[in-house]
Scaffold this motif. Structure first.
Motif, PDB file in Angstrom:
ATOM      1  N   ALA A  50       0.862  -1.183   0.000  1.00 23.57           N
ATOM      2  CA  ALA A  50       0.000   0.000   0.000  1.00 23.57           C
ATOM      3  C   ALA A  50       0.895   1.227   0.000  1.00 23.57           C
ATOM      4  CB  ALA A  50      -0.905  -0.011   1.224  1.00 23.57           C
ATOM      5  N   LEU A  51       0.614   2.174  -0.868  1.00 23.10           N
ATOM      6  CA  LEU A  51       1.525   3.285  -1.084  1.00 23.10           C
ATOM      7  C   LEU A  51       1.395   4.407  -0.069  1.00 23.10           C
ATOM      8  CD1 LEU A  51       1.368   3.523  -4.978  1.00 23.10           C
ATOM      9  CD2 LEU A  51       3.023   2.330  -3.545  1.00 23.10           C
ATOM     10  N   ASP A  59      -6.309   4.329  -5.538  1.00 24.85           N
ATOM     11  CA  ASP A  59      -5.757   3.598  -6.684  1.00 24.85           C
ATOM     12  C   ASP A  59      -4.924   2.409  -6.222  1.00 24.85           C
ATOM     13  OD1 ASP A  59      -6.932   5.332  -8.473  1.00 24.85           O
ATOM     14  OD2 ASP A  59      -5.164   6.616  -8.649  1.00 24.85           O
ATOM     15  N   SER A  60      -4.136   2.615  -5.176  1.00 30.46           N
ATOM     16  CA  SER A  60      -3.310   1.543  -4.641  1.00 30.46           C
ATOM     17  C   SER A  60      -4.174   0.418  -4.092  1.00 30.46           C
ATOM     18  CB  SER A  60      -2.391   2.096  -3.541  1.00 30.46           C
ATOM     19  OG  SER A  60      -1.632   1.059  -2.953  1.00 30.46           O
ATOM     20  N   PHE A  65      -6.848  -5.058  -4.610  1.00 30.48           N
ATOM     21  CA  PHE A  65      -8.053  -5.887  -4.573  1.00 30.48           C
ATOM     22  C   PHE A  65      -8.394  -6.519  -5.922  1.00 30.48           C
ATOM     23  CE2 PHE A  65      -9.680  -2.831  -1.051  1.00 30.48           C
ATOM     24  CZ  PHE A  65      -8.923  -3.499  -0.102  1.00 30.48           C
ATOM     25  N   GLU A  66      -7.738  -6.091  -6.958  1.00 26.93           N
ATOM     26  CA  GLU A  66      -8.080  -6.561  -8.298  1.00 26.93           C
ATOM     27  C   GLU A  66      -7.966  -8.081  -8.407  1.00 26.93           C
ATOM     28  OE1 GLU A  66      -9.676  -5.860 -11.843  1.00 26.93           O
ATOM     29  OE2 GLU A  66      -9.025  -4.197 -10.558  1.00 26.93           O
ATOM     30  N   GLY A  67      -9.024  -8.712  -8.911  1.00 25.41           N
ATOM     31  CA  GLY A  67      -9.022 -10.151  -9.121  1.00 25.41           C
ATOM     32  C   GLY A  67      -9.376 -10.975  -7.904  1.00 25.41           C
ATOM     33  N   VAL A  90     -13.461   0.225   1.168  1.00 17.89           N
ATOM     34  CA  VAL A  90     -14.658  -0.519   0.765  1.00 17.89           C
ATOM     35  C   VAL A  90     -15.045  -0.151  -0.663  1.00 17.89           C
ATOM     36  CG1 VAL A  90     -17.120  -0.849   1.231  1.00 17.89           C
ATOM     37  CG2 VAL A  90     -15.486  -0.780   3.131  1.00 17.89           C
ATOM     38  N   ASP A  91     -15.011   1.137  -0.983  1.00 17.21           N
ATOM     39  CA  ASP A  91     -15.353   1.576  -2.334  1.00 17.21           C
ATOM     40  C   ASP A  91     -14.373   1.006  -3.365  1.00 17.21           C
ATOM     41  OD1 ASP A  91     -17.391   2.992  -1.190  1.00 17.21           O
ATOM     42  OD2 ASP A  91     -16.393   4.945  -1.317  1.00 17.21           O
ATOM     43  N   ALA A  92     -13.091   0.935  -2.985  1.00 18.66           N
ATOM     44  CA  ALA A  92     -12.092   0.354  -3.883  1.00 18.66           C
ATOM     45  C   ALA A  92     -12.377  -1.122  -4.126  1.00 18.66           C
ATOM     46  CB  ALA A  92     -10.693   0.536  -3.298  1.00 18.66           C
TER      47      ALA A  92
END
Length: 293
Positions: A50-51, A59-60, A65-67, A90-92
Motif C-alpha cells: 500500500a503506497l 488507486d493503490s 483488490f483486483e481479481g 470498501v469503495d475500492a
C-alpha cells in the motif's frame, strides 16, 4: 476470478497470524502491507504494498483488490480520518469487483458506544452494509495483550474501569475464527452475520493484576480512577484529544459493561476453547516481556 483472498494488514498482529493459517490450508492469498520486507514469506501468496498509510490511496487499494473474490479488512490505525479511510477501502473493493468482505470490527460497535473508536467501527459497518458486498463482521473484544500493556512503569494498572469486567481475547483466537469464516465450504450461514469474538470468561482489572503478579513475581495492582483523574494522568503524553478520548473511553466501556459478555464464537468456529488471560500469558511470554524487568 478465482478464489483469491486479500488479507490487509498482513504484517500486523492478526493479519500475520491469519496469513500463516491460510497458507497452511493451501489458500491463494494476496498480502497487503506497508513495506514489502515486513510481509510474511509464505507459499501461495502474493504481496502488494500500500503506497500510503491507512487506506487513503484509492488507486493503490483498487490494485491490491483486483481479481480477488474476498477481502479480509483489518481496521486502519487509529486516526481522526479512519472512517473515511475505511470507506475508501470498501469503495475500492467494490470498484475492483470483490464479492465479499470480512471486516474486523469491535465489540459493541454502535453510534453511541462508550468506547469512541467503536463508533468508527459502526460507521464502517454501515458503509459496508450499503455497498452491496456480501459481508461478515467479526467484532473482537479488547486483546489480552492490551490489558498487559495497561500496566504502568510503577506496576499500577490504573483507569476508570470501576468494578467492570472485560471478555478480552487473544490474537490467535481471532485469527483462527477469521480462518474458519474465510475458508468455510458453505459460506452462506456467515453472510450478513455479526459475531462477537471473546475470551472464555470476563475478568476485572483487579483480577488481571493478580494474574500478572503471579506470572511476573511482582506486585501489580489495579487503581480505579475517575474520568477526570484518567484524563489528568494521561495528559503527560501530549497526545491529541481524540486519541486520549479513545484511551480513557476503553476503560469506561469496561465500567459500563459493554465489553463484559462472552460469546461462544471461538469454540464454534475454531473448534477449541478460547484462551484465558492466564493461558495467553503462558503461551506468549514475549508479548509481556516488558513486565519482566
Amino acid at each position: 476470478m478465482d478464489d483469491l483472498i486479500v488479507v490487509t494488514g498482513a504484517s500486523g498482529r492478526v493479519g500475520r497470524r491469519l496469513a500463516v493459517r491460510l497458507a497452511a490450508e493451501g489458500a491463494h492469498q494476496r498480502l497487503v502491507v506497508r513495506s514489502a520486507d515486513r510481509a510474511p514469506q509464505l507459499p501461495g501468496t502474493e504481496t502488494e504494498v500500500a503506497l500510503s498509510p491507512g487506506y487513503a490511496d484509492v488507486d493503490s487499494m483498487r490494485a491490491a483488490f483486483e481479481g480477488a473474490s474476498t477481502v479480509f479488512l483489518v481496521s486502519g490505525r487509529e486516526d481522526p480520518d479512519r472512517v473515511q479511510q475505511h470507506q475508501a477501502a470498501v469503495d475500492a473493493a467494490v470498484d475492483a469487483g470483490v464479492q465479499r468482505v470480512v471486516y474486523l470490527s469491535f465489540m459493541g460497535a454502535a453510534p453511541e458506544a462508550t468506547f469512541t473508536f467503536a463508533r468508527d467501527h459502526w460507521a464502517t459497518e454501515e458503509h459496508i452494509r450499503a455497498s452491496g458486498l456480501r459481508f461478515t463482521f467479526l467484532r473482537d473484544c479488547l486483546y489480552h495483550d492490551a490489558i498487559a500493556h495497561f500496566v504502568g512503569q510503577d506496576d499500577v494498572l490504573r483507569g476508570p474501569a470501576g468494578d467492570g469486567v472485560v471478555a478480552a481475547v487473544s490474537h490467535d483466537d481471532v485469527a483462527d475464527v477469521a480462518t474458519g469464516v474465510l475458508l468455510a465450504a458453505d459460506q452462506g450461514p456467515f453472510d450478513g452475520q455479526t459475531f462477537d469474538v471473546t475470551g472464555p470468561t470476563a475478568y476485572s482489572l483487579a483480577e488481571a493484576a493478580q494474574v500478572l503478579s503471579r506470572a511476573t513475581g511482582r506486585s501489580i495492582r489495579y487503581q480505579p480512577e475517575t474520568l477526570e483523574e484518567a484524563y489528568a494522568s494521561r495528559a503527560v503524553y501530549g497526545a491529541p484529544q481524540w486519541e486520549v478520548d479513545g484511551w480513557v473511553s476503553s476503560y469506561a466501556a469496561i465500567a459500563t459493561g459493554e465489553l463484559a459478555t462472552t460469546a461462544p464464537t471461538v469454540k464454534r468456529l475454531a473448534g477449541r476453547p478460547a484462551q484465558s488471560f492466564a493461558e495467553w500469558l503462558d503461551l506468549n511470554p514475549d508479548d509481556w516481556a516488558h513486565l519482566r524487568r
